[in-house]
Write a protein that holds these residues in place. Structure first.
Motif, short mmCIF file in Angstrom:
data_model
loop_
_atom_site.label_atom_id
_atom_site.label_comp_id
_atom_site.label_asym_id
_atom_site.label_seq_id
_atom_site.Cartn_x
_atom_site.Cartn_y
_atom_site.Cartn_z
N SER A 1 12.27 15.82 0.67
CA SER A 1 12.84 14.78 -0.18
C SER A 1 12.70 13.40 0.46
O SER A 1 12.30 12.43 -0.19
CB SER A 1 14.31 15.09 -0.46
OG SER A 1 14.91 14.05 -1.22
N MET A 2 13.02 13.30 1.75
CA MET A 2 12.93 12.02 2.44
C MET A 2 11.48 11.52 2.48
O MET A 2 11.20 10.34 2.28
CB MET A 2 13.49 12.15 3.86
CG MET A 2 14.97 12.47 3.91
SD MET A 2 15.58 12.73 5.61
CE MET A 2 15.55 11.06 6.25
N MET B 1 -2.09 8.87 -2.25
CA MET B 1 -0.71 8.84 -1.76
C MET B 1 0.23 8.31 -2.84
O MET B 1 1.33 8.84 -3.03
CB MET B 1 -0.62 7.95 -0.51
CG MET B 1 -1.41 8.44 0.67
SD MET B 1 -1.42 7.23 2.02
CE MET B 1 -2.80 7.84 3.01
N LEU B 2 -0.21 7.27 -3.53
CA LEU B 2 0.60 6.74 -4.64
C LEU B 2 0.80 7.80 -5.70
O LEU B 2 1.91 7.96 -6.24
CB LEU B 2 -0.09 5.51 -5.23
CG LEU B 2 0.57 4.90 -6.47
CD1 LEU B 2 1.96 4.37 -6.15
CD2 LEU B 2 -0.31 3.78 -7.05
N GLY B 3 -0.26 8.56 -6.00
CA GLY B 3 -0.14 9.61 -7.00
C GLY B 3 0.86 10.68 -6.61
O GLY B 3 1.66 11.13 -7.44
N VAL B 4 0.85 11.09 -5.34
CA VAL B 4 1.82 12.09 -4.88
C VAL B 4 3.23 11.54 -4.97
O VAL B 4 4.17 12.24 -5.40
CB VAL B 4 1.49 12.51 -3.43
CG1 VAL B 4 2.61 13.37 -2.85
CG2 VAL B 4 0.17 13.26 -3.37
N MET C 1 9.72 8.08 0.74
CA MET C 1 8.91 7.13 1.48
C MET C 1 7.56 6.91 0.80
O MET C 1 7.09 5.77 0.65
CB MET C 1 8.71 7.62 2.92
CG MET C 1 7.82 6.74 3.77
SD MET C 1 8.48 5.09 4.06
CE MET C 1 9.74 5.44 5.28
N ALA C 2 6.92 7.99 0.38
CA ALA C 2 5.62 7.86 -0.28
C ALA C 2 5.74 7.09 -1.59
O ALA C 2 4.92 6.22 -1.90
CB ALA C 2 5.02 9.24 -0.53
N ALA C 3 6.78 7.39 -2.37
CA ALA C 3 6.94 6.74 -3.66
C ALA C 3 7.24 5.26 -3.53
O ALA C 3 6.80 4.44 -4.35
CB ALA C 3 8.05 7.43 -4.46
N ILE C 4 7.98 4.88 -2.50
CA ILE C 4 8.39 3.48 -2.34
C ILE C 4 7.35 2.67 -1.57
O ILE C 4 7.02 1.54 -1.95
CB ILE C 4 9.76 3.40 -1.63
CG1 ILE C 4 10.85 4.03 -2.50
CG2 ILE C 4 10.12 1.96 -1.29
CD1 ILE C 4 12.19 4.17 -1.80
N VAL C 5 6.81 3.25 -0.51
CA VAL C 5 5.97 2.47 0.40
C VAL C 5 4.51 2.43 -0.02
O VAL C 5 3.82 1.43 0.23
CB VAL C 5 6.11 3.03 1.83
CG1 VAL C 5 5.19 2.30 2.81
CG2 VAL C 5 7.55 2.93 2.30
N LEU D 1 3.44 5.67 6.40
CA LEU D 1 2.90 6.56 5.38
C LEU D 1 2.28 7.80 6.02
O LEU D 1 2.42 8.92 5.50
CB LEU D 1 1.85 5.83 4.54
CG LEU D 1 2.37 5.02 3.36
CD1 LEU D 1 1.24 4.23 2.71
CD2 LEU D 1 3.04 5.92 2.32
N THR D 2 1.60 7.61 7.14
CA THR D 2 1.01 8.75 7.84
C THR D 2 2.09 9.75 8.23
O THR D 2 1.94 10.97 8.03
CB THR D 2 0.26 8.27 9.09
OG1 THR D 2 -0.82 7.41 8.69
CG2 THR D 2 -0.29 9.43 9.89
#
Length: 470
Positions: free
Chosen positions: A224-225, A338-341, A229-233, A196-197
């Motif tokens: 995009s990539m 992070m989840l919000g982004v 990652m942020a949306a899934i992880v 995530l970092t």
């Protein structure tokens, strides 16, 4: 004046300072090595030159980050002998071999293939080069595994005996020492945090360049990539964090109670204290803002489940609750940010506006450093929450330090502060300059040119295209 300072506090401050600097580099390099592996793999699969351009772009950054991590790690490890000699003597038979395994397996693997990865682009075939990238990525994960094994043993010690010299030694098999009760939770939580970092940094850099030029193909691809990652992880990390918290409640209950500010027992369900000023002296949270029963719902998955309080434990075993109360909240708040982004990016993607919402790009830029802050806050929560022990429940921190006078420790701490801010400040400035440069727009497949014809030398090999064939 320095003679009146506590040498234990100074030694702890020195280790905290150096490890905080060090931790951000592995947290970045673990995720970045895997990201480079994905980029090169996608280029080999699709032949799309944009992946090769991005590989070259982030490879330069990885080389600097990796080097800074190695240097800061070597300095940090010496403190076990200088400032914490009693701990080294007592725990050395267990901690020493585990750290040696990290060097023998992970570091040698990384160092062996890093040269091919950085300077062999024009000298080896594309599949061999990809294999080198994979080995470096694997090495970073193996390194994290051994270091987390060491830390997990210190948090939840198992599989040991104490010999006649008072040393902790293996009681038989090494497996219980490596695979302690907290090890799997800590490892997964730490590796996901590293991913995530890296995603936030990549996303922030991509967003920065999109704000300047929305048509840049490299910026669009990396953004995009990173958002995927942020949306899934991010939601996975929240679930892993919940499981980690339940495991910590079982094995280190005082740590979790201090994190939550639960000084008094709650026989009918504990509240969730959102904010307040914890006080170990008064055994309460002043000016608390709390939601009834939610604490038990989170920690026991039952709003009316009873929970103990810190007052159920000896006062000399309480961790410093004011520190970890707030470090934990910083980590959790950033996790939900992070989840919000990630969710915002999904909305933008669904509306085909991922590259056209400046507000999203601006937030992504602002969130770029958030992963580093979160991992440091998580480290503070974990390590300060273990106090007053270095080996939880068995060896106190006050009994682990070297017999050094306060002025000696203060002098080395001051030297570290000056050198670290100078050296790593310059390194960080250079990294920011690399990130400020936009990715190349040329998306043609890199040619397979001989080294001399391409004008490539080992010193400049980091920035050259990947070969197109064997």
């Amino acid at each position: 004046m320095l003679g009146h300072l506590d040498p234990v506090i100074l030694a702890r401050a020195q280790f905290a300072f150096t490890v905080s600097f060090h931790f951000v580099f592995p947290a970045f390099s673990i995720g970045l090595a895997s990201y480079l592996m994905v980029l090169e793999g996608l280029w080999l699969k699709t032949g799309d030159g944009v992946y090769a351009n991005l590989y070259r772009y982030w490879l330069k950054i990885f080389a600097v980050v990796f080097g800074m991590g190695v240097v800061s790690g070597v300095v940090m490890s010496y403190q076990f002998g200088t400032n914490w000699s009693v701990f080294s003597t007592k725990a050395g038979p267990i901690v020493g071999p585990l750290m040696a395994y990290e060097v023998l397996t992970a570091f040698f693997l990384e160092a062996g293939f890093l040269g091919v990865m950085l300077f062999g682009i024009s000298k080896v075939g594309k599949r061999l080069h990809f294999f080198a990238t994979c080995m470096v990525a694997l090495g970073t994960l193996i390194s994290a595994t051994w270091i987390i094994a060491v830390n997990s043993w210190m948090q939840t010690p198992a599989g040991f005996a104490i010999n006649a010299k008072g040393q902790f030694v293996p009681a038989g098999s090494w497996l219980p020492i490596i695979f302690t009760a907290s090890f799997p939770y800590r490892l997964v939580h730490t590796v996901i945090a590293a991913y995530l970092t890296t995603a936030l940094v990549v996303g922030g850099v991509g967003a920065w360049h999109l704000l300047k030029d929305r048509t840049n193909p490299g910026a669009r691809k990396m953004f995009s990539m990173a958002m995927w990652m942020a949306a899934i992880v991010a939601p996975i990390q929240i679930l892993v964090g919940d499981a980690h918290g339940l495991n910590t409640l079982e094995h280190q209950p005082a740590k979790v109670l201090a994190m939550e500010g639960d000084y008094q027992p709650s026989p009918n369900g504990a509240p969730l204290i959102l904010f307040g000023l914890p006080s170990n002296d008064e055994a309460r949270v002043r000016y608390e803002v709390a939601v009834p029963h939610i604490g038990s719902l989170i920690l026991k998955h039952d709003p009316y489940a009873p929970l103990p309080g810190l007052t159920d434990f000896p006062r000399d075993q309480w961790p410093p609750a004011p520190i970890i109360f707030w470090s934990f909240r910083i980590m959790v708040a950033l996790g939900f940010a992070m989840l919000g982004v990630g969710l915002w990016s999904l909305l933008a993607r669904a509306r085909r506006k991922l590259y056209d919402w400046p507000a999203l790009h601006g937030v992504a830029v602002a969130m770029g450093p958030a992963g580093f802050v979160a991992v440091i806050a998580g480290w503070v929560t974990t390590e300060v929450g273990r106090q007053p022990f270095t080996i939880y429940g068995l060896l106190r921190t006050a009994e682990s330090h070297s017999p050094l006078a306060a002025p000696a420790v203060a002098a080395s701490l001051l030297a570290f502060v000056i050198v670290y801010f100078s050296a790593f400040g310059a390194g960080t400035y250079y990294l920011l300059r690399l990130m400020a440069k936009a990715p190349e727009r040329n998306e043609t497949e890199p040619p397979n040119l001989p080294q001399r014809a391409a004008g490539i030398t080992p010193a400049s090999g980091v920035g050259v295209p990947l070969p197109a064939g064997e």
